[in-house]
Design an enzyme around this catalytic site. Structure first.
Site, PDB file in Angstrom:
ATOM      1  CB  THR A  79      -0.828   0.020   1.302  1.00 24.86           C
ATOM      2  OG1 THR A  79      -1.582  -1.164   1.350  1.00 24.86           O
ATOM      3  CG2 THR A  79      -1.721   1.244   1.390  1.00 24.86           C
ATOM      4  N   GLY A 131      -9.043  -4.740   2.692  1.00 24.27           N
ATOM      5  CA  GLY A 131      -8.031  -4.827   3.742  1.00 24.27           C
ATOM      6  C   GLY A 131      -8.127  -3.637   4.681  1.00 24.27           C
ATOM      7  CG  ASP A 132      -4.443  -2.286   6.211  1.00 23.80           C
ATOM      8  OD1 ASP A 132      -4.322  -3.117   5.293  1.00 23.80           O
ATOM      9  OD2 ASP A 132      -3.619  -1.371   6.419  1.00 23.80           O
ATOM     10  CB  THR A 186       2.368  -0.840   3.861  1.00 21.28           C
ATOM     11  OG1 THR A 186       2.460  -1.726   2.746  1.00 21.28           O
ATOM     12  CG2 THR A 186       3.745  -0.664   4.458  1.00 21.28           C
ATOM     13  N   GLY A 187       1.078  -3.767   4.675  1.00 19.02           N
ATOM     14  CA  GLY A 187       1.263  -5.152   5.105  1.00 19.02           C
ATOM     15  C   GLY A 187      -0.047  -5.893   4.939  1.00 19.02           C
ATOM     16  N   GLY A 200      -3.517  -6.729   5.480  1.00 16.77           N
ATOM     17  CA  GLY A 200      -4.630  -6.020   6.117  1.00 16.77           C
ATOM     18  C   GLY A 200      -5.344  -6.842   7.175  1.00 16.77           C
TER      19      GLY A 200
HETATM   20  N1  GLY Z   1      -2.594  -3.400   3.341  1.00 17.59           N
HETATM   21  C1  GLY Z   1      -3.308  -3.599   2.171  1.00 17.59           C
HETATM   22  C2  GLY Z   1      -4.271  -4.679   2.206  1.00 17.59           C
HETATM   23  O1  GLY Z   1      -4.118  -5.624   2.967  1.00 17.59           O
HETATM   24  O2  GLY Z   1      -5.196  -4.653   1.435  1.00 17.59           O
END
Ligand code: GLY
Length: 259
Positions: free
Chosen positions: A151, A181-182, A202-203, A205
Site C-alpha cells: 500500500t 483490507g486495512d 502497509t502489510g 490487512g
Molecule cells: N494493506 C493492504 C491490504 O491488505 O489490502
C-alpha cells in the site's frame, strides 16, 4: 512553522517530491497528499496501487483508498472500486460528506460517476501477464497466492499545522472479489490527528486490522511516545499477541520499514 511529508515504499518517492513542492509553496497538506498519491496511482509499473495494480482472483482490479483530515477528523474512503483513475481523489471528495463518506463497490462507482471523476480501465496488459504467470507459478509450485500487497500510505503536515493522511492500494493479489483490507479502514490502515500525529500501515490487512494499528500508534504518541517508539510498540504488541495466541498469519510491516 515547519512542514513535512512521509510515505511508505520507494514507489512514493516521485509523488513525495511533488508533495514537497506543494508544501514548500505554502500549499495545504490535503493538496500535497492528493497530488503525491495520484502520481503513484497513475504510474503503470507500480503493481500494487492504482493503474496496473494487482488483480483479484477474477482478474479484476478492485481498489481501496482513504483520506483523513487531521483537523476535523473527517474521513472519506472507497473500497472495491473499479474503473476509476484516482481513488484517492474520490476518497478526498467523500471526506467532505457528513454522512455516506465510506462507499464500496457499485455505490462508490456511482458516486464517482456522478461527481465526474475520470473513468479508466485500470487493468493493464502487464497486470494480465503478471496475473497469468503468478497463477501458473502458484499452482505449479503450490505457493500461497497472497503476497505482494504494498500500500502507499502518506502523512503530510503543512505550515498551518494541519495534518492529513491518505492511502491507496489494489490490496491483496488474488483476493476474493469484494475483499477489503486495512487501507480503507480508519484506525487500521490510517489515522491522523493534527494535534498529535499520524500513522499509515502497509502489510497484510487482515493482521493490521486485528490491532487497529494506525490508531494505536497515534494513541501512544498522545501518551508521550515518540513516533518511532509508538510504531515499534504498536507493531510489537500486536505481533506478540498474535504469536502468543497462535493467530499470527503474516509479518506486519509499517512505514518505518524499507523495501
Ligand atoms: N494493506 C493492504 C491490504 O491488505 O489490502
Amino acid at each position: 512553522m515547519s512542514w513535512g511529508i512521509i510515505a511508505t515504499w520507494r514507489m512514493a518517492l516521485e509523488g513525495i517530491q511533488e508533495g514537497v513542492k506543494c508544501l514548500q509553496n505554502k500549499g495545504n497538506s490535503g493538496d500535497a497528499i492528493e497530488k503525491a498519491i495520484k502520481m503513484v496511482e497513475d504510474f503503470p509499473y507500480y503493481k500494487s496501487v492504482g493503474y496496473g495494480g494487482l488483480p483479484n482472483e477474477n482478474g479484476e482490479i478492485e481498489l481501496d483508498a482513504a483520506f483523513m483530515d487531521g483537523d476535523s477528523l473527517s474521513i472519506g474512503a472507497v473500497a472495491g472500486i473499479k474503473d476509476f483513475k484516482n481513488p484517492i481523489s474520490i476518497a478526498r471528495k467523500l471526506s467532505g460528506e457528513r454522512v455516506n463518506c465510506f462507499l464500496v463497490g457499485q455505490g462508490a462507482e456511482e458516486y464517482a460517476h456522478k461527481n465526474e471523476f475520470e473513468r479508466v480501465n485500470m487493468l493493464t496488459d502487464r497486470a494480465i501477464i503478471h496475473y497469468k504467470n503468478r497463477l501458473k507459478e502458484t499452482v505449479d509450485k503450490g505457493l500461497s497466492p497472497y503476497s505482494g500487497h504494498d500500500t502507499v500510505g502518506m502523512i503530510a503536515l503543512d505550515s498551518n499545522n494541519s495534518m492529513v493522511g491518505g492511502t491507496s492500494t489494489s490490496g491483496l493479489f488474488m483476493k476474493k472479489r469484494g475483499r477489503t483490507g486495512d487501507s480503507a479502514i480508519s484506525g487500521s490502515g490510517f489515522y491522523v490527528d493534527s494535534e498529535i500525529g499520524g500513522a499509515t500501515a502497509t502489510g497484510l490487512g487482515e493482521d493490521i486490522m486485528k490491532g487497529c494499528t494506525s490508531y494505536e500508534i497515534v494513541r501512544l504518541m498522545k501518551e508521550g511516545y515518540s513516533p518511532q517508539e509508538a510504531a515499534d510498540k504498536a507493531v510489537n504488541d500486536i505481533n506478540n499477541l498474535l504469536i502468543n495466541s497462535g493467530l499470527r498469519n503474516a509479518i506486519l510491516n509499517l512505514s518505518t520499514e524499507k523495501q
